[in-house]
Design an enzyme around this catalytic site. Structure first.
Site, short mmCIF file in Angstrom:
data_model
loop_
_atom_site.label_atom_id
_atom_site.label_comp_id
_atom_site.label_asym_id
_atom_site.label_seq_id
_atom_site.Cartn_x
_atom_site.Cartn_y
_atom_site.Cartn_z
N CYS A 126 23.36 67.13 40.97
CA CYS A 126 22.77 68.45 40.73
C CYS A 126 22.93 69.32 41.98
CB CYS A 126 21.32 68.31 40.30
SG CYS A 126 20.67 69.84 39.55
N HIS A 229 21.65 64.83 35.99
CA HIS A 229 20.89 63.80 36.71
C HIS A 229 21.10 62.42 36.07
CE1 HIS A 229 18.47 66.14 39.61
NE2 HIS A 229 18.61 67.12 38.73
N GLU A 231 20.57 59.58 37.20
CA GLU A 231 19.54 58.59 37.53
C GLU A 231 18.53 58.40 36.40
OE1 GLU A 231 17.95 62.53 39.16
OE2 GLU A 231 19.89 61.52 38.93
#
Length: 251
Positions: A126, A229, A231
């Site tokens: 990001c 993102h 994650e």
């Protein structure tokens, strides 16, 4: 065995987990503490561990970059609710929405630049992709609604652990080889994006409105930026990104 700066990495020596430096966000007094504090979401660490790495969080100490680099096998540049100083990519004006965190940017710039120069695996996420893009010679859109016609909701209204839109992945790129997909559903939490890329840098993913969603530097073994993102592990493609990054950090 793998070498970094002429030395065999600890992960290569003992078959252990490579140490992954993860940059922190910073906040002024208020909320968690009456004094300045660092912060990072737990899922950054979770994603690194699940992929086989050992996360090491990096406070913003620009003068200690060389010492940090001696400890890590790969670098994750995280996102955050702030922006890169437009003067760093040659812009004369600053959009009213731009929020700066000067010390964080100074540190992340120095450690990202040094990591790329040393061929250390780098994953920009990001805002981390935006910084990586500028370090590599690119520019940024300062506010998507003002520069993109008919933009998607890149600051998605639904929760960040759900997809907000999809991205098209360019065939033959590192990102395509990693994910094995022509498109991915991704989450979206940004008002800026890469505008142009530097010499030799590839755009490997775009949104339906043309916004750049992924970049990579084919001159290095692993230098990848994604605007979403991963994650959050919304798709298996997200998990593959972290796994490929950590595997590259093993040497």
């Amino acid at each position: 065995m793998s070498a970094r700066n002429g030395k065999t990495t600890k992960a290569a020596q003992d078959g252990g987990r490579p140490t992954i430096g993860v940059t922190l966000d910073s906040e002024e007094p208020g909320g968690y503490s009456k004094f300045p504090w660092y912060a990072v979401r737990q899922n950054y660490a979770d994603a690194v561990v699940k992929a086989g790495g050992l996360p090491l969080f990096l406070p913003h100490e620009p003068d200690q970059v060389a010492d940090y680099l001696a400890l890590i096998d790969g670098l994750v540049v995280t996102g955050g609710a702030f922006d890169i100083d437009p003067s760093l990519f040659g812009a004369k004006d600053k959009h009213p929405t731009v929020k700066l965190k000067g010390r964080r940017t100074e540190f992340e710039w120095k450690i990202t630049q040094a990591a790329v120069e040393r061929d250390l695996p780098v994953l920009g996420i990001c805002g981390g992709q935006q910084l990586l893009n500028v370090v590599l010679g690119g520019t940024l859109i300062q506010h998507i609604p003002d520069e993109v016609e008919g933009p998607l909701a890149h600051e998605q209204p639904n929760p960040r652990d759900e997809p907000g839109h999809s991205v098209r992945i360019v065939s033959g790129t590192l990102l395509h080889k990693i994910t094995g997909a022509a498109s991915l559903a991704v989450n979206s939490a940004h008002h800026q994006a890469a505008k142009s890329v530097g010499p030799g840098i590839l755009v490997d993913a775009t949104a339906e409105d043309g916004v750049i969603e992924g970049i990579e530097d084919p001159r290095h073994r692993f230098v990848l930026g994604v605007q979403w993102h991963p994650e959050f592990s919304i798709t298996t493609g997200d998990e593959k990104i972290f796994k490929a990054f950590v595997d590259a950090a093993k040497g």
